[in-house]
Write an enzyme that holds these catalytic residues in place. Sequence first.
Site, PDB file in Angstrom:
ATOM      1  CG  ASP A 171     -41.709 -55.266  28.248  1.00  0.00           C
ATOM      2  OD1 ASP A 171     -41.354 -56.095  29.106  1.00  0.00           O
ATOM      3  OD2 ASP A 171     -40.889 -54.595  27.605  1.00  0.00           O
ATOM      4  CG  ASN A 213     -41.586 -59.334  29.083  1.00  0.00           C
ATOM      5  OD1 ASN A 213     -41.327 -58.921  30.208  1.00  0.00           O
ATOM      6  ND2 ASN A 213     -40.849 -59.031  28.019  1.00  0.00           N
ATOM      7  CD  GLU A 268     -38.444 -54.910  31.893  1.00  0.00           C
ATOM      8  OE1 GLU A 268     -39.353 -55.020  32.736  1.00  0.00           O
ATOM      9  OE2 GLU A 268     -38.607 -55.115  30.671  1.00  0.00           O
TER      10      GLU A 268
END
Length: 311
Positions: free
Chosen positions: A221, A169, A22
């Site tokens: 996301d 997100n 991430e």
Amino acid sequence: MSANPQVERFEAAGPLPAATGESPVWRAAEQALYWVDIPAKKIVRGSLETGKRSEWQLPEQVACIAFDRNGTVLAGCETALFAVTLAAAADTGASAGEPLTASLRKLAAPEFPHPGMRFNDGRCDRQGRFWSGTMVMDMAAAIPGGALYRFDEKGTLSAPVVDALITQNGLGWSPDGATMYLSDSHPQRRLIWAFDYDVATGEPRNRRVFADLNHYVGRPDGAAVDADGCYWICANDAGQLLRFTPQGKLDRQIAVPAIKPAMCAFGGRDLDTLFVTSIRPGSGATEHDGQVFALRPGVKGLPEPEYAGQL
């Protein structure tokens, strides 16, 4: 603009996949990409110049990062926001040896309304304020206990600015900073919102649905905004990147080799490369899942803002 650009592995990421890759951040001064592996509690760096990987071990899960002008990391972790000083990374790489050391100093922490929470997606707005949201780590519980917070240049953590989020997100800002984007990637939500954003005060207003991924593919996301003001979102569980125009119209869809792309960021020498981190699923993983990818979509990105305060 290439409709189907070639998607390749970012070789400097090394052969080992992340469990949850991430928060990719391009550091132009270093010509290097940084990202995190959340459950591994690591910050990772891949050098474009040398092709070498370095990593730093933290004492708790780290979900999102930004840098200040001095190269100190502002990190959203399990328990708090921290200032993280990374030991110097020799570009000989550290993948074959022990991770490098990092020292942490606690900056601020919200009062988590539920046990088992942590920070999730985060980045700076165009003015250098750091924004990050929280979530209950047990996604199966679908608890809307997450919230979005602002950490300003004075070092003050706000009260919840947006609440009742399940899996926060998709943070991003338009090139002029006047529009803020936010998503909830939980399977029960799959929504992206846009806000009018007051660049002087850091206050978002006029929340509205920008894109409903229940009508497209995957879950929304992490995101990036390009120089044309278009919003790129990783469609988790669908192996796709989606680009929406500022009017919320889907105009591009690009397949990536990993089923769970997690977040994207523009980088490279001319900010014309889109880097994509990914998550390795618990079962049925392929050799591509958990890797970092790079593609040239035919459009440039914007420099990632640094935190404007003093860490």
